[in-house]
Write a protein that holds these residues in place. Structure first.
Motif, PDB file in Angstrom:
ATOM      1  N   ILE A  20       0.846  -1.202   0.000  1.00 24.14           N
ATOM      2  CA  ILE A  20       0.000   0.000   0.000  1.00 24.14           C
ATOM      3  C   ILE A  20       0.879   1.249   0.000  1.00 24.14           C
ATOM      4  CG2 ILE A  20      -1.622   1.342   1.404  1.00 24.14           C
ATOM      5  CD1 ILE A  20      -2.833  -1.413   2.263  1.00 24.14           C
ATOM      6  N   ALA A  21       1.927   1.237   0.821  1.00 24.66           N
ATOM      7  CA  ALA A  21       2.837   2.395   0.889  1.00 24.66           C
ATOM      8  C   ALA A  21       3.527   2.607  -0.460  1.00 24.66           C
ATOM      9  CB  ALA A  21       3.869   2.200   1.994  1.00 24.66           C
ATOM     10  N   ARG A  22       3.945   1.513  -1.096  1.00 24.10           N
ATOM     11  CA  ARG A  22       4.577   1.645  -2.418  1.00 24.10           C
ATOM     12  C   ARG A  22       3.609   2.261  -3.417  1.00 24.10           C
ATOM     13  NH1 ARG A  22       6.883  -4.120  -2.004  1.00 24.10           N
ATOM     14  NH2 ARG A  22       8.962  -3.745  -1.190  1.00 24.10           N
ATOM     15  N   GLY A  23       2.363   1.811  -3.363  1.00 23.60           N
ATOM     16  CA  GLY A  23       1.346   2.356  -4.263  1.00 23.60           C
ATOM     17  C   GLY A  23       1.098   3.827  -3.994  1.00 23.60           C
ATOM     18  N   ALA A  24       1.057   4.192  -2.706  1.00 20.75           N
ATOM     19  CA  ALA A  24       0.837   5.595  -2.344  1.00 20.75           C
ATOM     20  C   ALA A  24       1.993   6.454  -2.834  1.00 20.75           C
ATOM     21  CB  ALA A  24       0.676   5.731  -0.829  1.00 20.75           C
ATOM     22  N   LEU A  25       3.214   5.970  -2.697  1.00 24.01           N
ATOM     23  CA  LEU A  25       4.374   6.725  -3.168  1.00 24.01           C
ATOM     24  C   LEU A  25       4.333   6.882  -4.680  1.00 24.01           C
ATOM     25  CD1 LEU A  25       7.028   8.170  -2.679  1.00 24.01           C
ATOM     26  CD2 LEU A  25       8.172   5.942  -2.761  1.00 24.01           C
ATOM     27  N   GLY A  26       3.964   5.819  -5.378  1.00 26.00           N
ATOM     28  CA  GLY A  26       3.861   5.893  -6.842  1.00 26.00           C
ATOM     29  C   GLY A  26       2.829   6.917  -7.285  1.00 26.00           C
ATOM     30  N   GLU A  27       1.676   6.902  -6.630  1.00 29.33           N
ATOM     31  CA  GLU A  27       0.624   7.870  -6.959  1.00 29.33           C
ATOM     32  C   GLU A  27       1.080   9.291  -6.667  1.00 29.33           C
ATOM     33  OE1 GLU A  27      -3.136   6.953  -5.125  1.00 29.33           O
ATOM     34  OE2 GLU A  27      -2.983   4.835  -5.691  1.00 29.33           O
ATOM     35  N   LEU A  28       1.733   9.463  -5.536  1.00 24.35           N
ATOM     36  CA  LEU A  28       2.228  10.781  -5.151  1.00 24.35           C
ATOM     37  C   LEU A  28       3.248  11.295  -6.163  1.00 24.35           C
ATOM     38  CD1 LEU A  28       2.322  13.087  -3.084  1.00 24.35           C
ATOM     39  CD2 LEU A  28       4.044  11.755  -1.831  1.00 24.35           C
ATOM     40  N   MET A  29       4.156  10.431  -6.612  1.00 23.81           N
ATOM     41  CA  MET A  29       5.158  10.852  -7.599  1.00 23.81           C
ATOM     42  C   MET A  29       4.488  11.273  -8.904  1.00 23.81           C
ATOM     43  SD  MET A  29       8.531   8.459  -7.076  1.00 23.81           S
ATOM     44  CE  MET A  29       7.738   6.980  -7.582  1.00 23.81           C
ATOM     45  N   HIS A  30       3.559  10.473  -9.381  1.00 24.68           N
ATOM     46  CA  HIS A  30       2.867  10.833 -10.637  1.00 24.68           C
ATOM     47  C   HIS A  30       2.139  12.171 -10.491  1.00 24.68           C
ATOM     48  CE1 HIS A  30       3.841   7.269 -12.874  1.00 24.68           C
ATOM     49  NE2 HIS A  30       3.311   6.474 -11.964  1.00 24.68           N
ATOM     50  N   LYS A  31       1.495  12.361  -9.346  1.00 29.67           N
ATOM     51  CA  LYS A  31       0.770  13.614  -9.101  1.00 29.67           C
ATOM     52  C   LYS A  31       1.728  14.803  -9.107  1.00 29.67           C
ATOM     53  CE  LYS A  31      -1.949  15.953  -5.581  1.00 29.67           C
ATOM     54  NZ  LYS A  31      -2.317  15.961  -4.178  1.00 29.67           N
ATOM     55  N   ARG A  32       2.821  14.688  -8.356  1.00 29.30           N
ATOM     56  CA  ARG A  32       3.801  15.788  -8.289  1.00 29.30           C
ATOM     57  C   ARG A  32       4.438  16.043  -9.659  1.00 29.30           C
ATOM     58  NH1 ARG A  32       2.066  18.077  -4.243  1.00 29.30           N
ATOM     59  NH2 ARG A  32       2.601  17.326  -2.190  1.00 29.30           N
ATOM     60  N   PHE A  33       4.826  15.004 -10.356  1.00 32.90           N
ATOM     61  CA  PHE A  33       5.452  15.167 -11.666  1.00 32.90           C
ATOM     62  C   PHE A  33       4.502  15.885 -12.625  1.00 32.90           C
ATOM     63  CE2 PHE A  33       8.497  11.247 -11.284  1.00 32.90           C
ATOM     64  CZ  PHE A  33       9.148  11.871 -10.234  1.00 32.90           C
ATOM     65  N   ALA A  34       3.211  15.564 -12.529  1.00 37.78           N
ATOM     66  CA  ALA A  34       2.223  16.238 -13.381  1.00 37.78           C
ATOM     67  C   ALA A  34       2.067  17.708 -12.966  1.00 37.78           C
ATOM     68  CB  ALA A  34       0.874  15.523 -13.298  1.00 37.78           C
ATOM     69  N   GLU A  35       2.024  17.965 -11.650  1.00 38.89           N
ATOM     70  CA  GLU A  35       1.914  19.351 -11.163  1.00 38.89           C
ATOM     71  C   GLU A  35       3.103  20.190 -11.624  1.00 38.89           C
ATOM     72  OE1 GLU A  35       1.703  19.156  -6.899  1.00 38.89           O
ATOM     73  OE2 GLU A  35      -0.336  18.344  -6.904  1.00 38.89           O
ATOM     74  N   TRP A  36       4.279  19.592 -11.621  1.00 37.20           N
ATOM     75  CA  TRP A  36       5.490  20.316 -12.004  1.00 37.20           C
ATOM     76  C   TRP A  36       5.675  20.377 -13.525  1.00 37.20           C
ATOM     77  CZ3 TRP A  36       8.688  16.869  -8.219  1.00 37.20           C
ATOM     78  CH2 TRP A  36       8.409  17.237  -6.903  1.00 37.20           C
ATOM     79  N   LYS A  37       4.784  19.668 -14.246  1.00 38.00           N
ATOM     80  CA  LYS A  37       4.839  19.620 -15.711  1.00 38.00           C
ATOM     81  C   LYS A  37       6.204  19.134 -16.214  1.00 38.00           C
ATOM     82  CE  LYS A  37       1.373  23.216 -16.487  1.00 38.00           C
ATOM     83  NZ  LYS A  37       0.837  23.400 -15.176  1.00 38.00           N
TER      84      LYS A  37
END
Length: 167
Positions: A82-99
């Motif tokens: 679950i933690a790995r999945g949360a980290l993956g989701e967080l990275m994708h979200k941040r990478f998208a926010e930062w364009k």
């Protein structure tokens, strides 16, 4: 082969010596109980009976302890997934926010894994200068000054307690 199935197979292999010890203990239980029944009533027969029952109780308690430990290990594996999945989701979200571009996102991911510029360049088949440039863009877009601060952004987000969880 997934790492989870490999871990499961390793855990099963680790149980083989335990199963062998339990089998030897069970043979001892049978021997002592058989010996107790075969002997005439008296102290030796009672001792054999007592030893046999104690061994059997040890087997039962050991099996319960192993079952609890395996359940706890399985629960921890689930939490980690679950933690790995949360980290993956967080990275994708941040990478998208930062364009981030695809290349910048790849470089950022390797940086988050702790790779050096030379390692990232080797893995991506690019020059160290290209990686430096891409990392510089990542740091600028993320508003950090380097790899440790980039890592801390994600760690802080993962460690933040939800509202109402603090004592």
């Amino acid at each position: 082969m997934t790492s989870q199935s490999a871990m499961s197979r390793k855990a099963d292999r680790d149980l083989i010596p335990i199963a062998l010890v339990i089998a030897v203990q069970f043979i001892a239980v049978v021997y002592f109980l058989y010996d107790a029944v075969r002997e005439e009533a008296g102290v030796p027969a009672m001792l054999d009976l007592l030893v046999g029952l104690a061994l059997f109780a040890g087997i039962a308690f050991g099996a319960l302890a192993i079952q609890r430990l395996r359940a706890e290990a399985h629960r921890r594996e689930e939490v980690l997934a679950i933690a790995r999945g949360a980290l993956g989701e967080l990275m994708h979200k941040r990478f998208a926010e930062w364009k981030l571009s695809r290349g910048e996102a790849e470089v950022a991911l390797f940086a988050l894994k702790g790779c050096s510029i030379a390692e990232i360049a080797a893995m991506r088949g690019s020059s160290a200068g290209t990686v430096r440039s891409q990392l510089s863009q990542v740091y600028t877009k993320a508003e950090v000054t380097g790899q440790p601060m980039l890592m801390s952004l994600f760690l802080d987000d993962l460690l933040d307690e939800p509202a109402g969880m603090a004592d």
